[in-house]
Design an enzyme around this catalytic site. Structure first.
Site, PDB file in Angstrom:
ATOM      1  N   ILE A  18       0.804  -1.027  -0.031  1.00 25.33           N
ATOM      2  CA  ILE A  18       0.079  -0.067   0.034  1.00 25.33           C
ATOM      3  C   ILE A  18       0.891   1.206  -0.059  1.00 25.33           C
ATOM      4  O   ILE A  18       0.431   2.451  -0.633  1.00 25.33           O
ATOM      5  CB  ILE A  18      -1.235   0.064   1.340  1.00 25.33           C
ATOM      6  CG1 ILE A  18      -2.033   0.953   1.050  1.00 25.33           C
ATOM      7  CG2 ILE A  18      -0.310   0.068   2.550  1.00 25.33           C
ATOM      8  CD1 ILE A  18      -2.880   0.983  -0.049  1.00 25.33           C
ATOM      9  N   SER A  40      10.941  -0.150   8.422  1.00 22.43           N
ATOM     10  CA  SER A  40      10.300  -1.358   8.051  1.00 22.43           C
ATOM     11  C   SER A  40      11.149  -2.534   8.299  1.00 22.43           C
ATOM     12  O   SER A  40      12.460  -2.545   8.141  1.00 22.43           O
ATOM     13  CB  SER A  40       9.762  -1.563   6.463  1.00 22.43           C
ATOM     14  OG  SER A  40       9.006  -2.472   6.310  1.00 22.43           O
ATOM     15  N   ARG A  41      10.513  -3.949   9.081  1.00 28.03           N
ATOM     16  CA  ARG A  41      11.176  -4.932   8.980  1.00 28.03           C
ATOM     17  C   ARG A  41      11.970  -5.410   7.787  1.00 28.03           C
ATOM     18  O   ARG A  41      12.995  -5.989   7.866  1.00 28.03           O
ATOM     19  CB  ARG A  41      10.576  -5.913   9.677  1.00 28.03           C
ATOM     20  CG  ARG A  41       9.739  -5.628  10.964  1.00 28.03           C
ATOM     21  CD  ARG A  41       9.191  -6.863  11.446  1.00 28.03           C
ATOM     22  NE  ARG A  41       8.085  -7.033  10.766  1.00 28.03           N
ATOM     23  CZ  ARG A  41       6.926  -8.067  11.033  1.00 28.03           C
ATOM     24  NH1 ARG A  41       7.404  -9.046  11.818  1.00 28.03           N
ATOM     25  NH2 ARG A  41       5.979  -8.161  10.078  1.00 28.03           N
ATOM     26  N   LYS A  94      -5.567   2.974   7.842  1.00 31.54           N
ATOM     27  CA  LYS A  94      -6.905   2.476   8.107  1.00 31.54           C
ATOM     28  C   LYS A  94      -6.729   0.888   8.460  1.00 31.54           C
ATOM     29  O   LYS A  94      -5.915   0.413   7.898  1.00 31.54           O
ATOM     30  CB  LYS A  94      -8.087   2.445   7.297  1.00 31.54           C
ATOM     31  CG  LYS A  94      -8.005   1.819   6.079  1.00 31.54           C
ATOM     32  CD  LYS A  94      -8.510   0.520   6.150  1.00 31.54           C
ATOM     33  CE  LYS A  94      -8.269  -0.086   4.598  1.00 31.54           C
ATOM     34  NZ  LYS A  94      -8.504  -1.579   4.675  1.00 31.54           N
ATOM     35  N   ASP A 172     -11.240  -6.107   7.004  1.00 28.77           N
ATOM     36  CA  ASP A 172     -10.136  -5.084   6.503  1.00 28.77           C
ATOM     37  C   ASP A 172     -10.557  -4.485   5.372  1.00 28.77           C
ATOM     38  O   ASP A 172     -10.454  -3.083   5.369  1.00 28.77           O
ATOM     39  CB  ASP A 172      -8.748  -5.809   6.062  1.00 28.77           C
ATOM     40  CG  ASP A 172      -7.781  -4.883   5.524  1.00 28.77           C
ATOM     41  OD1 ASP A 172      -7.062  -4.427   6.380  1.00 28.77           O
ATOM     42  OD2 ASP A 172      -7.443  -4.918   4.583  1.00 28.77           O
TER      43      ASP A 172
END
Length: 312
Positions: A18, A40-41, A94, A172
């Site tokens: 996203i 970020s991992r 969201k 979701d």
């Protein structure tokens, strides 16, 4: 921290699909923001410093003024708390959290520090939403039917977090529908009953039937399903005394009385970042949890049924 008229120095946390599809193009096109870091991992943003955790990023790049949090909802509270505690404005993808209590605590923390907290609902910025809201303000709805059905294998392949507790499962995408419903209806609605279908090997539902009404008894029926094949369905049909209103394609198209209406070009994520910049400049927050509250009610009231195991 108060932002000046210069570009707001932004970082993004949780660099997944996203972010690449929506957030990065929207930020790049918005002169109110300068993207300066990511955390970020597993992924980074090309050309920017990247870190494995938000804590490492905040320590290494103190110039950050705001962060967009795009990781799965189960991990968002800790990151948001860290960002607000460090004096940063926060944009929440969201759904804004795994629970209502988390978001309430973040709202209080942001207020105590004079920071902006923004619960973003991108589907509310679909081009049909505000015209539909204006129409329903003039023509009272008598019924609503929501059909939100898509193929999880296409949209969320191998994303295990979404099937885990707190990942919301079919809610979701379904929460996008609820974000539109709560925006366009002129009255509040309340859940009466629900049925949630859980695959026997998953902790989150794959389908849901929801029945709401408002104080006057106006019915709203929502169908969510993640097993759709072929054409995907993201439709909201509203009955009124003046005729039917229909939003389709997730709010990209609008019919009133059977006539398709001209609409502006789709700009959901650019509109979100425009709104976030407005809030930061004005020193205000925008925290709306009504879509998430309906999901919580569904888990509280919903009758659970077990269906066959689901495999990607």
């Amino acid at each position: 921290m108060s932002a000046t008229n210069s570009a707001i120095k932004l970082a993004i946390v949780g660099v997944g699909k996203i972010v690449h599809d929506q957030h990065l193009p929207a930020v790049a096109a918005n002169a109110d923001f300068q993207l300066i870091a990511s955390a970020s991992r597993n992924n980074t943003v090309e050309g920017l410093p990247g870190f494995r955790s938000i804590e490492d990023m905040l320590a290494a790049v103190p110039d950050i003024e705001a962060v967009s949090l795009c990781m799965p909802p189960q991990y968002r509270y800790q990151a948001a708390h860290a960002a607000l505690s460090a004096g940063k404005h926060v944009f929440l993808e969201k759904p804004p959290g795994a629970t209502l209590s988390e978001v309430a605590d973040l709202e209080a923390l942001a207020a105590s520090k004079g920071l902006t907290l923004f619960t973003s609902w991108h589907s509310r910025y679909a081009p049909a939403v505000q015209p539909a809201k204006a129409y329903l303000a003039q023509h009272a709805p008598t019924s609503m039917h929501v059909v939100w059905k898509e193929d999880v294998r296409h949209w969320h392949p191998n994303q295990e977090w979404i099937w885990q507790a707190g990942g919301l499962g079919v809610f979701d995408p379904g929460i996008n529908a609820l974000s539109i419903v709560t925006e366009i209806l002129p009255s509040l609605i309340f859940l009466n009953r629900a049925t949630l279908e859980f695959p026997e090997n998953r902790d989150a539902p794959i389908a849901a039937q929801l029945h709401f009404q408002d104080a006057a008894g106006m019915p709203v029926h929502a169908e969510f399903d993640w097993r759709q094949t072929g054409k995907q369905s993201w439709d909201i049909i509203v009955g009124t005394a003046a005729g039917e209103l229909k939003l389709s394609d997730g709010g990209a198209r609008l019919w009133i009385g059977g006539v398709e209406q001209p609409l502006d070009k789709e700009a959901e994520y650019p509109s979100l970042y425009h709104r976030f910049a407005e809030l930061v400049r004005a020193g205000r927050s925008d925290v709306d949890v009504s879509p998430l509250r309906h999901v919580a009610d569904a888990f509280m009231l919903g009758k659970r049924s077990v269906v066959d195991a689901f495999h990607d």
